[in-house]
Scaffold this motif. Structure first.
Motif, PDB file in Angstrom:
ATOM      1  N   CYS A   1       1.725   2.546   3.400  1.00  0.00           N
ATOM      2  CA  CYS A   1       2.644   1.809   4.290  1.00  0.00           C
ATOM      3  C   CYS A   1       4.090   2.120   3.908  1.00  0.00           C
ATOM      4  O   CYS A   1       4.808   1.273   3.356  1.00  0.00           O
ATOM      5  CB  CYS A   1       2.370   0.314   4.220  1.00  0.00           C
ATOM      6  SG  CYS A   1       0.748  -0.164   4.816  1.00  0.00           S
TER       7      CYS A   1
ATOM      8  N   GLU B   1      -5.325 -10.027  -2.048  1.00  0.00           N
ATOM      9  CA  GLU B   1      -4.906  -8.666  -1.695  1.00  0.00           C
ATOM     10  C   GLU B   1      -3.982  -8.096  -2.765  1.00  0.00           C
ATOM     11  O   GLU B   1      -4.123  -6.936  -3.167  1.00  0.00           O
ATOM     12  CB  GLU B   1      -4.218  -8.670  -0.331  1.00  0.00           C
ATOM     13  CG  GLU B   1      -3.908  -7.291   0.219  1.00  0.00           C
ATOM     14  CD  GLU B   1      -5.133  -6.539   0.743  1.00  0.00           C
ATOM     15  OE1 GLU B   1      -5.015  -5.331   1.021  1.00  0.00           O
ATOM     16  OE2 GLU B   1      -6.213  -7.152   0.872  1.00  0.00           O
TER      17      GLU B   1
ATOM     18  N   SER C   1       0.833  -1.197   0.000  1.00  0.00           N
ATOM     19  CA  SER C   1       0.000   0.000   0.000  1.00  0.00           C
ATOM     20  C   SER C   1       0.868   1.248   0.000  1.00  0.00           C
ATOM     21  O   SER C   1       1.903   1.313   0.676  1.00  0.00           O
ATOM     22  CB  SER C   1      -0.896   0.010   1.243  1.00  0.00           C
ATOM     23  OG  SER C   1      -1.443   1.295   1.460  1.00  0.00           O
TER      24      SER C   1
ATOM     25  N   SER D   1       0.787   0.433  -4.503  1.00  0.00           N
ATOM     26  CA  SER D   1      -0.587   0.598  -4.988  1.00  0.00           C
ATOM     27  C   SER D   1      -1.403   1.543  -4.116  1.00  0.00           C
ATOM     28  O   SER D   1      -1.134   1.695  -2.918  1.00  0.00           O
ATOM     29  CB  SER D   1      -1.293  -0.760  -5.025  1.00  0.00           C
ATOM     30  OG  SER D   1      -1.866  -1.050  -3.768  1.00  0.00           O
TER      31      SER D   1
ATOM     32  N   PHE E   1     -11.945  -1.713  -1.484  1.00  0.00           N
ATOM     33  CA  PHE E   1     -11.237  -1.153  -2.631  1.00  0.00           C
ATOM     34  C   PHE E   1     -12.158  -0.338  -3.549  1.00  0.00           C
ATOM     35  O   PHE E   1     -11.745   0.087  -4.613  1.00  0.00           O
ATOM     36  CB  PHE E   1     -10.550  -2.272  -3.415  1.00  0.00           C
ATOM     37  CG  PHE E   1      -9.238  -2.705  -2.814  1.00  0.00           C
ATOM     38  CD1 PHE E   1      -8.076  -2.007  -3.093  1.00  0.00           C
ATOM     39  CD2 PHE E   1      -9.177  -3.774  -1.945  1.00  0.00           C
ATOM     40  CE1 PHE E   1      -6.867  -2.375  -2.543  1.00  0.00           C
ATOM     41  CE2 PHE E   1      -7.969  -4.172  -1.378  1.00  0.00           C
ATOM     42  CZ  PHE E   1      -6.809  -3.465  -1.672  1.00  0.00           C
TER      43      PHE E   1
ATOM     44  N   ASP F   1      -5.021   2.476  -2.174  1.00  0.00           N
ATOM     45  CA  ASP F   1      -5.890   1.638  -1.352  1.00  0.00           C
ATOM     46  C   ASP F   1      -7.307   1.539  -1.891  1.00  0.00           C
ATOM     47  O   ASP F   1      -8.120   0.779  -1.366  1.00  0.00           O
ATOM     48  CB  ASP F   1      -5.939   2.176   0.089  1.00  0.00           C
ATOM     49  CG  ASP F   1      -4.604   2.022   0.792  1.00  0.00           C
ATOM     50  OD1 ASP F   1      -3.904   1.028   0.534  1.00  0.00           O
ATOM     51  OD2 ASP F   1      -4.245   2.916   1.580  1.00  0.00           O
TER      52      ASP F   1
ATOM     53  N   ARG G   1      -4.989  -4.983  -5.337  1.00  0.00           N
ATOM     54  CA  ARG G   1      -4.144  -3.783  -5.343  1.00  0.00           C
ATOM     55  C   ARG G   1      -3.646  -3.453  -6.755  1.00  0.00           C
ATOM     56  O   ARG G   1      -3.542  -2.276  -7.133  1.00  0.00           O
ATOM     57  CB  ARG G   1      -2.971  -3.947  -4.376  1.00  0.00           C
ATOM     58  CG  ARG G   1      -3.402  -3.889  -2.924  1.00  0.00           C
ATOM     59  CD  ARG G   1      -2.262  -3.702  -1.953  1.00  0.00           C
ATOM     60  NE  ARG G   1      -2.799  -3.457  -0.614  1.00  0.00           N
ATOM     61  CZ  ARG G   1      -3.278  -2.299  -0.201  1.00  0.00           C
ATOM     62  NH1 ARG G   1      -3.248  -1.252  -1.012  1.00  0.00           N
ATOM     63  NH2 ARG G   1      -3.764  -2.155   1.008  1.00  0.00           N
TER      64      ARG G   1
END
Length: 713
Positions: free
Chosen positions: A76, A497, A73, A163, A533, A165, A501
């Protein structure tokens, strides 16, 4: 490791590789995955059933220097990359690790780390392994990066994907029309709806206030009946079908001394894919010859434009064109399983020899894709110029045919000995085998997700929205091993996930809405991830009920982050639904196992009609009959009242089926049939010009105007 009983070994490997041990069907029955199925699936995804394989899988990632890919993400950050080394404690301070980060433009940031402080330690068979985190310096923008690491002569590369979110989400609400491009009729097309017809429809829809046009997948198919005409059973999801090229806007064909002309008068109601494709290919060959002699060789601006397109598309387009050239030489056989074994590998000496000896033919197939891309771009550009809010709403099939181009080009990543399908349900009590090959999750990650992201990117090209068929496949896929029945199939878990993404990244980059087709049995975990998403749920009026009762949900019960519509290509049109045309056809074709099931459907349809009339009563004209039995056929006011009902929902998008508005009785595809029913071949009774001036379409526009929809900016 001690010898394990075979069943225990298979069970443990199955768990590690994501084979789901059991599932519940739509009736709540539990189906346990058998040892036989697990064994077949392990073989199909290239897993050796051995204790050594089990040991190696358990040791991951310790025995791997660097992971092949990582999806993170954008929130992050800063990002750090983990590597694993064999290292004694005494050597830690002397270690030198050099690494680099390269972005998509080729800009490279060089870094190093001298001396390490392990974040984790593991001793395996007396060997000490350490985990080291390598920090990346700056806050990274969303996109794709290559991380190259070197230490003690060991080298490794990771694809790092940063990516967003959430997917792109437009402001407000809008509506649009969904249609099957092949079914459009016009005085100028060559027997099948094409991209010029689509442009005309875009212009007409904008005048009505619509914000998008939804179309069937344009994926490449063989155009050979009976199996090679379904847009949902392509040989490739990366490239498109030449049949949709509007020939009267191919300048090379028009300028060439071509004698190829279509026989336009009195077109039949059913489309002949083979003949249309043959005619267009012949005309395109003559156009290409003219282009080659007058532009390609002499590097005119047009010639250079084509060369730039070929360069941009790279190896994937070259491989596709080689595949098509081989298929043509084999007599229009686009299934590599029917070719000589030496040609089934795109990198074999025989394939390279073919490529060397057929250079101009390969250029021809690249030229075809260029023509499609140019016309599709022109349609999209026209939609933007006119202020259409979303523009083209493309459709992505769930997979590609076994033996087709995708399976040939990405054979390391796609499973050949297994098919995607569906477990038993009320529509298909024996389950379904769709004949398309799945991605192998482990191999997909090894590839840096390249085949997956390329599919998403190419299908977002020139579009403002993308419907992902069978979105449950982003989480788990129902697989049927070769030689087994769908009843013996099982689910395989996917790295959802990461996949979500990547879709979000491509969505944001292209400013395109994502619609996740989430019909059927979808876990709440999957629905929550799609919501997180901001992928639009796919809500059909026919199915939005208070189950187990058959009552329709009120408009306020629909979710906001959703697209809603009445029907799809696989379901009856409103006009067909009302008279029970689907029930009648299934009865004639013998698709009911017994008469009691047909009688049940007839009774349920009577109930549904009464419930529909009750639900949409507020939107009907004064004096309209209140008894469904007194309305033998669907009428335009009743049809529009259903769409008025959908306009009252909070859903972001409302999709109107063109078939509903112009009163088409037969659905485009009847599941469970091949050539017993004219699937994918039905041409509209009215020409595009007549449809766009039809009073029923004008009345439709007033429905959404009254509901204060925002169609364009």
């Amino acid at each position: 490791m001690n010898d394990l009983p075979p069943d225990k070994l298979i069970n443990e490997l199955s768990e590690l590789y994501g084979i789901v041990p059991y599932y519940f069907d739509m009736w709540g029955n539990k189906h346990v995955t058998s040892i036989k199925t697990k064994s077949a699936l392990l073989k199909a995804i290239d897993v050796e059933v051995s204790e050594d394989e089990l040991l190696q899988r358990r040791l991951k990632p310790w025995n791997r220097f660097i992971e092949p890919s990582m999806v993170v993400s954008v929130a992050c950050q800063p990002v750090s990359i983990a590597i694993h080394l064999k290292c004694d404690e005494a050597d830690e301070k002397a270690l030198l690790i050099t690494y680099s980060l390269k972005d998509e433009k080729g800009n490279t940031d060089e870094m190093s780390l001298e001396g390490i402080s392990p974040t984790a330690i593991n001793v395996i068979n007396g060997i000490r392994y350490v985990r080291v985190k390598l920090p990346l310096k700056d806050k990274l923008a969303i996109g794709y990066y290559d991380v190259a690491v070197q230490c003690n002569g060991i080298k490794g590369v990771m694809r790092l994907i940063i990516s967003p979110d959430e997917c792109f989400s437009p402001e407000g609400r809008t509506w649009g029309i969904t249609l099957n491009l092949y079914s459009l009729r016009s005085k100028r097309n060559w027997g099948i709806g094409d991209l010029i017809d689509l442009r005309d429809f875009v212009e007409g829809t904008v005048r009505l206030g619509g914000g998008f046009i939804g179309i069937n997948p344009l994926h490449a198919i063989p155009n050979e009946p009976p199996f090679g005409i379904s847009p949902y059973y392509p040989i490739s999801r990366l490239y498109r079908n030449l049949i949709y090229i509007g020939m009267d806007e191919v300048s090379d064909y028009k300028e060439s001394p071509s004698t190829v002309k279509p026989d336009l008068p009195d077109l039949p109601d059913l489309i002949d894919y083979r003949e249309v494709a043959k005619l267009k290919e012949k005309a395109l060959r003559e156009g290409f010859s003219y282009f080659y002699d007058n532009h390609y060789i002499s590097d005119t601006l047009r010639g250079l434009e084509f060369k730039n397109y070929v360069k941009e598309q790279g190896m994937a387009l070259e491989r596709f064109s080689v595949f098509m050239a081989i298929g043509k030489e084999k007599g229009n056989i686009y299934d590599m399983r029917q070719w000589h074994p030496a040609l089934r590998d795109p990198e074999s000496p025989e394939t390279h020899k073919f490529k060397k000896n057929h250079g101009r033919e390969i250029l021809f197939y690249q030229y075809i894709q260029w023509q499609i891309d140019k016309q599709l771009e022109a349609v999209s550009k026209r939609a933007n110029e006119l202020g259409m809010r979303i523009g083209l709403y493309n459709d992505l099939a769930v997979g590609s045919a076994k033996g087709g181009f995708d399976a040939w080009a990405y054979r390391e990543v796609l499973g050949e000995a297994v098919s995607v399908g569906a477990p038993p349900d009320s529509f298909n009590p024996n389950g379904q085998d769709w004949g398309v090959c799945p991605f192998i999750p482990e191999k997909l990650k090894e590839s840096g997700y390249e085949p997956f992201l390329r599919v998403i990117r190419e299908n977002l090209r020139h579009g403002g929205a993308l419907r992902i068929d069978h979105a449950l496949g982003l989480f788990r896929v129902f697989l049927v091993p070769e030689g087994m029945s769908p009843k013996e199939g099982a689910y395989l878990r996917y790295p959802s996930e990461d996949l979500l993404r990547i879709i979000a990244l491509e969505s944001v980059r292209n400013k395109a809405v994502i619609i996740a087709e989430d019909l059927g049995t979808v876990t709440e975990e999957a629905r929550e991830a799609l919501r997180r998403f901001k992928m639009l749920s796919y809500r059909l009026f026919y199915f939005e009920r208070r189950w187990p009762s058959r009552d329709f949900l009120p408009p306020g019960s629909y979710p906001e982050v959703a697209l809603t519509s009445v029907t799809t290509h696989d379901l009856p049109t409103l006009y067909g639904f009302w008279i029970g045309r689907d029930i009648e056809v299934k009865g004639v074709l013998g698709l009911y196992p017994n008469s009691s099931l047909r009688d049940r459907d007839i009774e349920e349809r009577k109930t549904d009609k009464a419930l529909i009339l009750e639900e949409v009563n507020l939107f009907l004209p004064e004096g309209f009959p209140q008894d469904a039995e007194s309305i033998p056929e669907m009428t335009s006011p009743l049809c529009l009242s259903v769409y008025r009902f959908l306009a009252q929902t909070p859903c972001k998008l409302v999709a109107v089926s063109l078939d509903d508005i112009i009163g088409v009785l037969n659905q485009q595809n009847l599941p469970g049939t091949v050539d017993e029913y004219p699937n994918w071949r039905q041409r509209h009774p009215l020409e595009v010009s007549a449809i766009l001036s039809d009073e029923r379409l004008m009345e439709l526009a007033s429905v959404f105007k009254d509901m204060a929809f925002t169609a364009s900016e």
